[in-house]
Design an enzyme around this catalytic site. Structure first.
Site, PDB file in Angstrom:
ATOM      1  N   PRO A   1       0.847  -1.201   0.000  1.00 53.57           N
ATOM      2  CA  PRO A   1       0.000   0.000   0.000  1.00 53.57           C
ATOM      3  C   PRO A   1       0.878   1.244   0.000  1.00 53.57           C
ATOM      4  CG  PRO A   1       0.007  -1.043   2.183  1.00 53.57           C
ATOM      5  CD  PRO A   1       0.777  -1.944   1.263  1.00 53.57           C
ATOM      6  N   MET A   2       0.583   2.196  -0.880  1.00 55.34           N
ATOM      7  CA  MET A   2       1.337   3.467  -0.892  1.00 55.34           C
ATOM      8  C   MET A   2       0.358   4.611  -1.118  1.00 55.34           C
ATOM      9  SD  MET A   2       4.897   2.614  -2.905  1.00 55.34           S
ATOM     10  CE  MET A   2       4.171   1.665  -4.230  1.00 55.34           C
TER      11      MET A   2
ATOM     12  N   GLN B   1      -6.747  -1.101   3.713  1.00 56.25           N
ATOM     13  CA  GLN B   1      -5.918  -0.801   4.885  1.00 56.25           C
ATOM     14  C   GLN B   1      -6.476   0.366   5.690  1.00 56.25           C
ATOM     15  OE1 GLN B   1      -2.004   1.176   4.992  1.00 56.25           O
ATOM     16  NE2 GLN B   1      -1.174  -0.796   5.623  1.00 56.25           N
TER      17      GLN B   1
ATOM     18  N   CYS C   1       3.161   3.060   9.688  1.00 57.66           N
ATOM     19  CA  CYS C   1       3.502   4.335   9.056  1.00 57.66           C
ATOM     20  C   CYS C   1       4.304   5.224  10.021  1.00 57.66           C
ATOM     21  CB  CYS C   1       2.222   5.063   8.626  1.00 57.66           C
ATOM     22  SG  CYS C   1       2.597   6.664   7.909  1.00 57.66           S
TER      23      CYS C   1
ATOM     24  N   LYS D   1       0.108  -4.697   9.170  1.00 52.26           N
ATOM     25  CA  LYS D   1       1.377  -4.323   8.536  1.00 52.26           C
ATOM     26  C   LYS D   1       2.132  -3.454   9.531  1.00 52.26           C
ATOM     27  CE  LYS D   1       3.317  -2.264   4.342  1.00 52.26           C
ATOM     28  NZ  LYS D   1       3.814  -0.937   4.747  1.00 52.26           N
TER      29      LYS D   1
ATOM     30  N   ASN E   1       8.903  -7.355   3.605  1.00 50.44           N
ATOM     31  CA  ASN E   1       8.822  -6.097   2.853  1.00 50.44           C
ATOM     32  C   ASN E   1      10.038  -5.217   3.152  1.00 50.44           C
ATOM     33  OD1 ASN E   1       7.305  -2.997   3.495  1.00 50.44           O
ATOM     34  ND2 ASN E   1       7.553  -3.760   1.428  1.00 50.44           N
ATOM     35  N   GLY E   2      10.479  -4.520   2.121  1.00 50.69           N
ATOM     36  CA  GLY E   2      11.544  -3.533   2.285  1.00 50.69           C
ATOM     37  C   GLY E   2      12.674  -3.718   1.306  1.00 50.69           C
ATOM     38  N   ASP E   3      12.795  -2.730   0.403  1.00 48.91           N
ATOM     39  CA  ASP E   3      13.937  -2.642  -0.523  1.00 48.91           C
ATOM     40  C   ASP E   3      14.010  -3.768  -1.555  1.00 48.91           C
ATOM     41  OD1 ASP E   3      14.544  -0.482   1.043  1.00 48.91           O
ATOM     42  OD2 ASP E   3      16.317  -1.357   1.970  1.00 48.91           O
TER      43      ASP E   3
ATOM     44  N   GLY F   1       6.963  -2.225  -2.918  1.00 46.11           N
ATOM     45  CA  GLY F   1       6.388  -0.891  -2.995  1.00 46.11           C
ATOM     46  C   GLY F   1       7.063  -0.029  -4.034  1.00 46.11           C
TER      47      GLY F   1
HETATM   48  C1  LIG Z   1       4.863   7.167  -1.197  1.00 43.19           C
HETATM   49  C2  LIG Z   1       4.686   6.079  -0.169  1.00 43.19           C
HETATM   50  C3  LIG Z   1       3.465   5.926   0.447  1.00 43.19           C
HETATM   51  C4  LIG Z   1       3.275   4.916   1.395  1.00 43.19           C
HETATM   52  N1  LIG Z   1       2.033   4.742   1.941  1.00 43.19           N
HETATM   53  C5  LIG Z   1       1.805   3.672   2.759  1.00 43.19           C
HETATM   54  C6  LIG Z   1       0.492   3.368   3.219  1.00 43.19           C
HETATM   55  O1  LIG Z   1      -0.494   4.037   2.886  1.00 43.19           O
HETATM   56  N2  LIG Z   1       0.356   2.291   4.039  1.00 43.19           N
HETATM   57  C7  LIG Z   1       1.417   1.510   4.421  1.00 43.19           C
HETATM   58  O2  LIG Z   1       1.242   0.531   5.160  1.00 43.19           O
HETATM   59  N3  LIG Z   1       2.653   1.779   3.991  1.00 43.19           N
HETATM   60  C8  LIG Z   1       2.875   2.813   3.152  1.00 43.19           C
HETATM   61  N4  LIG Z   1       4.126   3.024   2.653  1.00 43.19           N
HETATM   62  C9  LIG Z   1       5.201   2.057   2.975  1.00 43.19           C
HETATM   63  C10 LIG Z   1       5.242   0.928   1.927  1.00 43.19           C
HETATM   64  O3  LIG Z   1       4.057   0.167   1.956  1.00 43.19           O
HETATM   65  C11 LIG Z   1       6.436  -0.010   2.185  1.00 43.19           C
HETATM   66  O4  LIG Z   1       6.302  -0.589   3.448  1.00 43.19           O
HETATM   67  C12 LIG Z   1       7.765   0.709   2.119  1.00 43.19           C
HETATM   68  O5  LIG Z   1       7.821   1.591   0.999  1.00 43.19           O
HETATM   69  C13 LIG Z   1       8.930  -0.295   2.029  1.00 43.19           C
HETATM   70  O6  LIG Z   1       8.793  -1.113   0.903  1.00 43.19           O
HETATM   71  P1  LIG Z   1       9.615  -0.827  -0.465  1.00 43.19           P
HETATM   72  O7  LIG Z   1      11.069  -0.741  -0.092  1.00 43.19           O
HETATM   73  O8  LIG Z   1       9.307  -2.012  -1.332  1.00 43.19           O
HETATM   74  O9  LIG Z   1       9.117   0.463  -1.009  1.00 43.19           O
HETATM   75  C14 LIG Z   1       4.343   4.040   1.739  1.00 43.19           C
HETATM   76  C15 LIG Z   1       5.578   4.217   1.120  1.00 43.19           C
HETATM   77  C16 LIG Z   1       5.758   5.212   0.169  1.00 43.19           C
HETATM   78  C17 LIG Z   1       7.107   5.345  -0.499  1.00 43.19           C
END
Ligand SMILES: Cc1cc2nc3c(=O)[nH]c(=O)nc-3n(C[C@H](O)[C@H](O)[C@H](O)COP(=O)(O)O)c2cc1C
Length: 325
Positions: free
Chosen positions: A18-19, A72, A102, A141, A204-206, A228
């Site tokens: 979710p982003m 979410q 968050c 999460k 999750n992460g990177d 993400g």
């Molecule tokens: C622009 C942006 C918005 C995000 N919004 C949410 C959100 O609404 N809910 C959530 O659980 N995490 C949110 N995240 C975190 C991502 O879901 C994820 O945990 C985080 O980016 C790490 O994963 P990645 O390295 O694959 O990006 C957000 C991240 C970014 C960059």
């Protein structure tokens, strides 16, 4: 077999993270087409949903073929989160995901998101009440813990499982880290290796390549991988990961023609879903990522970012295809 309700984890699932302001219905539709197994809405503020805020209600809508799909929820207070969860249930998603991860100041400072990692008893109490107030599976999460000295994730996951949480997504950073440093998957692996854990563990992460997804699955044995930022401009990452995870082979990177095709489709879906005014503006954050790495792209980028006319945008995308293909 592991599952979240009817979602059976018969292989390593690929989940679009979710982003906020990114994973709207049009972008999720694109990621689904390109191999995301499970999608989740942007986070939904419990209070805004209860107040019937139109923009919030828009965010819960799912696509026709979008399943499994989770919505979410975030908040900091039991009554409103339970009430919001019941409203969400009426939209019939496959599961409700609670955001205890968050780190954004305006959210965490009020005790929502990862702010709640400072008060684990309250986090558990609210989560338990939400589970009791709906019939849908509830997932969580979260992050490794509040800060370097409070990485409570192994114990927290046991506690969440005990109160009835059906799956946990873990971003391998603490609240204090925000997005700094590298995501640490060793603790995610430790949660998965805990013999008491019986629910799906989502890492999750990177994850920014199929190779990295493959390595993390091999090393840490997670049940699903959540991606993400690396999906922004590169939704093909889900197909690439699927092929690597299932066959340990690599896919060709998408051609310019394919990038243009998907970008156009994304644009049209956004216009359809949000209307021309908002849609044109919201698409702007996606153009640069879609065409990353192309030499001498600047004049085209400027055109994409300044045009307010749909036909002109489509013409520019056609020009990009002719020029760089
Ligand atoms: C622009 C942006 C918005 C995000 N919004 C949410 C959100 O609404 N809910 C959530 O659980 N995490 C949110 N995240 C975190 C991502 O879901 C994820 O945990 C985080 O980016 C790490 O994963 P990645 O390295 O694959 O990006 C957000 C991240 C970014 C960059």
């Amino acid at each position: 077999m592991l599952s979240i309700g009817d979602i059976i984890f018969n292989n390593t699932k690929l989940i679009l993270a979710p982003m906020d302001d990114v994973t709207d219905l049009p972008f999720r539709t694109i990621c689904k087409e390109l191999g995301a197994d499970i999608t989740v809405s942007e986070f939904i503020a419990a209070d805004a949903l209860i107040r019937d805020v139109e923009k919030t209600k828009q965010k819960i809508l799912s696509g026709k073929n979008e399943n499994p799909f989770g919505i979410q929820l975030f908040g900091n207070e039991k009554e409103s989160m339970c009430k919001a969860a019941q409203i969400i249930e009426s939209y019939q998603p496959d599961f409700i995901d609670i955001n205890w991860g968050c780190p954004a100041r305006k959210i965490a400072s009020k005790g929502a998101g990862s702010g709640m990692l400072k008060n684990i008893p309250l986090l558990l109490e609210i989560t338990k009440e939400i589970i009791k107030s709906v019939h849908l599976p509830v997932t969580v999460k979260t992050r490794l813990g509040y800060d370097e000295n409070n990485k409570c994730i192994v114990e927290l996951c046991e506690q969440l499982q005990d109160i009835g949480v059906k799956a946990i997504s873990i971003h391998g950073r603490t609240k204090s880290q925000m997005f700094k440093g590298e995501s640490d998957w060793t603790l995610i692996g430790k949660v998965k290796a805990n013999p008491n854990m019986e629910i799906p563990i989502i890492g999750n992460g990177d994850i920014n390549s199929a190779q990295k997804a493959y390595q993390m699955r091999e090393f840490h044995k997670v049940d699903a991988i959540m991606i993400g930022r690396a999906a922004i401009g590169n939704p093909w990452i889900f197909k690439e990961c699927r092929q690597k995870l299932d066959y340990n082979t690599n896919m060709q990177t998408p051609t310019i023609e394919e990038r243009v095709r998907i970008c156009k489709k994304h644009l049209l879906l956004t216009l359809e879903h949000k209307g021309e005014g908002v849609g044109l503006l919201e698409m702007r954050k996606h153009y640069k990522p879609y065409f990353k790495g192309i030499n001498e792209f600047k004049p085209y980028r400027i055109k994409l970012l300044t045009t307010n006319d749909v036909n002109e945008l489509m013409d520019t995308l056609d020009e990009i295809n002719c020029k760089f293909n």
